[in-house]
Scaffold this active site. Structure first.
Site, PDB file in Angstrom:
ATOM      1  N   HIS A   1      -3.054   8.983   6.537  1.00 33.49           N
ATOM      2  CA  HIS A   1      -3.876   9.304   5.358  1.00 33.49           C
ATOM      3  C   HIS A   1      -3.161   8.967   4.060  1.00 33.49           C
ATOM      4  O   HIS A   1      -3.764   9.007   2.974  1.00 33.49           O
ATOM      5  CB  HIS A   1      -4.223  10.798   5.377  1.00 33.49           C
ATOM      6  CG  HIS A   1      -5.539  11.124   4.735  1.00 33.49           C
ATOM      7  ND1 HIS A   1      -6.290  10.196   4.042  1.00 33.49           N
ATOM      8  CD2 HIS A   1      -6.244  12.278   4.671  1.00 33.49           C
ATOM      9  CE1 HIS A   1      -7.379  10.767   3.587  1.00 33.49           C
ATOM     10  NE2 HIS A   1      -7.382  12.041   3.950  1.00 33.49           N
TER      11      HIS A   1
ATOM     12  N   ASP B   1      -7.888   6.087   3.357  1.00 33.31           N
ATOM     13  CA  ASP B   1      -8.749   7.184   2.935  1.00 33.31           C
ATOM     14  C   ASP B   1      -9.794   7.481   4.010  1.00 33.31           C
ATOM     15  O   ASP B   1     -10.044   6.666   4.902  1.00 33.31           O
ATOM     16  CB  ASP B   1      -9.447   6.848   1.618  1.00 33.31           C
ATOM     17  CG  ASP B   1      -8.463   6.733   0.461  1.00 33.31           C
ATOM     18  OD1 ASP B   1      -7.440   7.438   0.494  1.00 33.31           O
ATOM     19  OD2 ASP B   1      -8.717   5.924  -0.455  1.00 33.31           O
TER      20      ASP B   1
END
Length: 521
Positions: free
Chosen positions: A492, A496
């Protein structure tokens, strides 16, 4: 003028290693390309050869030291300049055990013989010393079994290369040895005169058996015969008494195959009695501990454990899920699989469809194919696809390079070839490095859903799962469809949620309508 021996390049993303074994000591003569030492990394074992001919002047990095790339390991001097001792002045291996007992018997020729680790098989570089059947001071005959080694594939018996007396054991039970390493040293030729001479010179003697040991009952019906360690383990797990298994090995040793045969025979035999068994009491913690077995993790398993934990500690790992209707892909495969195999000589599986679908999705979401290097994001304009494969030794990930340029047939052929070599333990380290994205198929083991762990430094891994018929609503009607859950684990820090979901949706669309792959939609 001395020549420096330095740590070589260790491989992609590997910056340090541990000095495992030195095969030479200061003062030893070395030839060009003769192996000096061995280094261990979390991925591979690296042998360090001598760059020149000469003598090993000194060792800078000792066994157990951690060294970085290009660190100084040792220095080699021209022949005649290194070390203060000549080979004649240095004590031999047999002398190092006992200076007062080092003289070889006159009748044996006076030469020590090294007992070496034999060739262990293709792709097997090390073994564990399981059992010594002789002890220091014992007289042995040529070809008499000295010890047994265990690898992750087979057990290897080590016979005596010549008759003589075992003067020194260099690798004790439980220690790890390399192919070609030294296990022990034998003194001169054996025989009564030799053993008597050795005893008179103060040599290490085998203790005379006491009256108690003479009265000790024979093990498994054969005194002083050690069963194979794998057989002992199998007998312990099956609850068999050693005396109830007939051995087929050398001198009547029980092998693992003998235990399997005994278990099969016991299952096929009728029950000895129908009388109700007495209720068993619960075992105590001490009894439970006695039934436990501690086995050292293999190097591959240690590496897997370390890398998986590193991935969890380093990446901001997150998993998102979707499901795919496999109806169209399965129909297309069924329609063309026979023609495909006839033309290309390889079976058409699902992995090529998933590989193509991932390549298609990675073009739209390139950050899933990227990696972090310091404060920079490295985008890859190519796809090296890792295909996770389970083997008896553990999970490995062979890499298919430039799959974005390959056809279905090329992908299927390479997956089949690398999968077979992975199971046989014949993959090289180069074939498991450089991947940019990974696919893991837990469905072959029946997994319905899981969260795969990243393969660093990659930023994405797709988990495939079991295809299972489920009721689905299709055009307002309930239909039974072959459904598969998909899981994308991603870093992450650079991917995204929108990019991860988009990637999975594109994979889903490509598999539910494979024609989109042809039209790049």
């Amino acid at each position: 003028m001395t020549t420096e021996v330095r740590v070589p390049t260790l491989g992609e993303s590997v910056t340090e290693a541990t000095v495992a074994t030195w095969f030479k000591k200061p003062g030893d003569a070395v030839a060009v390309d003769e192996m000096l030492c061995e280094l261990e990394t979390d991925k591979v074992t690296v042998e360090v050869p001598s760059p020149v001919e000469g003598k090993l002047a000194d060792i800078v990095a000792n066994e157990g030291d951690t060294v970085g790339v290009d660190a100084l390991l040792a220095n080699i001097a021209p022949a005649g300049e290194a070390g203060s001792e000549t080979p004649e002045e240095r004590p031999s291996a047999s002398k190092s055990a006992d200076k007062g007992a080092s003289e070889a018997p006159a009748s044996g020729g006076g030469e020590a013989v090294d007992v070496m680790v034999p060739t262990l098989g293709e792709s097997v570089s090390e073994a564990t010393v399981a059992t010594w059947f002789k002890k220091v001071g014992d007289t042995v005959e040529q070809d008499e079994m000295l010890c047994e080694l265990e690898t992750d594939k087979v057990s290897v018996e080590v016979p005596a290369p010549s008759a003589g007396t075992l003067t020194e054991i260099l690798a004790e039970e439980g220690s790890t040895v390399e192919a070609g390493g030294k296990l022990a040293v034998l003194g001169g030729a054996g025989g009564s005169a030799a053993s008597g001479d050795a005893a008179s010179k103060g040599a290490v003697e085998a203790p005379a058996p006491s009256s108690a040991s003479d009265q000790e009952p024979p093990k498994n019906g054969r005194k002083d015969i050690e069963d194979a360690p794998s057989a002992k383990k199998a007998m312990s797990e099956a609850g068999l008494d050693a005396g109830s298994v007939k051995g087929s090995g050398k001198d009547g040793r029980v092998m693992k195959e003998d235990v399997s045969a005994a278990i099969a025979a016991a299952k096929s035999a009728p029950a000895a009695s129908s009388a109700p068994a007495a209720p068993k009491r619960a075992p105590s913690p001490a009894e439970d501990a006695a039934r436990e077995e501690r086995v050292k993790m293999t190097r591959l398993r240690q590496t897997i454990a370390r890398r998986l934990k590193d991935a969890q500690n380093t990446a901001a790992m997150l998993t998102t899920y979707n499901e795919v209707d496999m109806t169209e892909t399965m129909a297309l495969r069924k329609q063309y699989k026979d023609l495909f195999e006839k033309k290309h000589g390889v079976r058409l599986g699902f992995m090529s469809f998933f590989t193509k679908a991932c390549v298609h999705a990675l073009k739209e979401v390139p950050e899933v194919n990227a990696e972090i290097d310091g404060n920079e994001v490295v985008y890859k304009n190519f796809v090296h696809m890792g295909i996770a494969a389970g083997t008896p030794q553990g999970l490995v990930v062979p890499v298919l390079r430039d799959v974005h340029e390959k056809s279905f047939a090329e992908i299927e052929g390479e997956i089949a070839e690398k999968g077979k070599r992975a199971r046989d333990g014949k993959l090289s380290m180069a074939e498991m490095q450089g991947g940019t994205f990974t696919i893991s198929n837990g469905g072959v083991y029946g997994s319905l859903m899981s969260s795969p762990i990243l393969n660093p430094p990659q930023s994405g891994i797709l988990g495939m799962h079991k295809i299972q018929d489920r009721p689905m609503v299709v055009n307002g009607e309930i239909k039974i469809r072959p459904m598969m859950y998909l899981a994308l684990s991603y870093d992450h820090r650079i991917v995204d949620g929108k990019g991860a979901v988009t990637f999975l949706v594109r994979v889903k669309e490509a598999l539910e309508d494979p024609r989109r792959l042809l039209m790049d939609l």
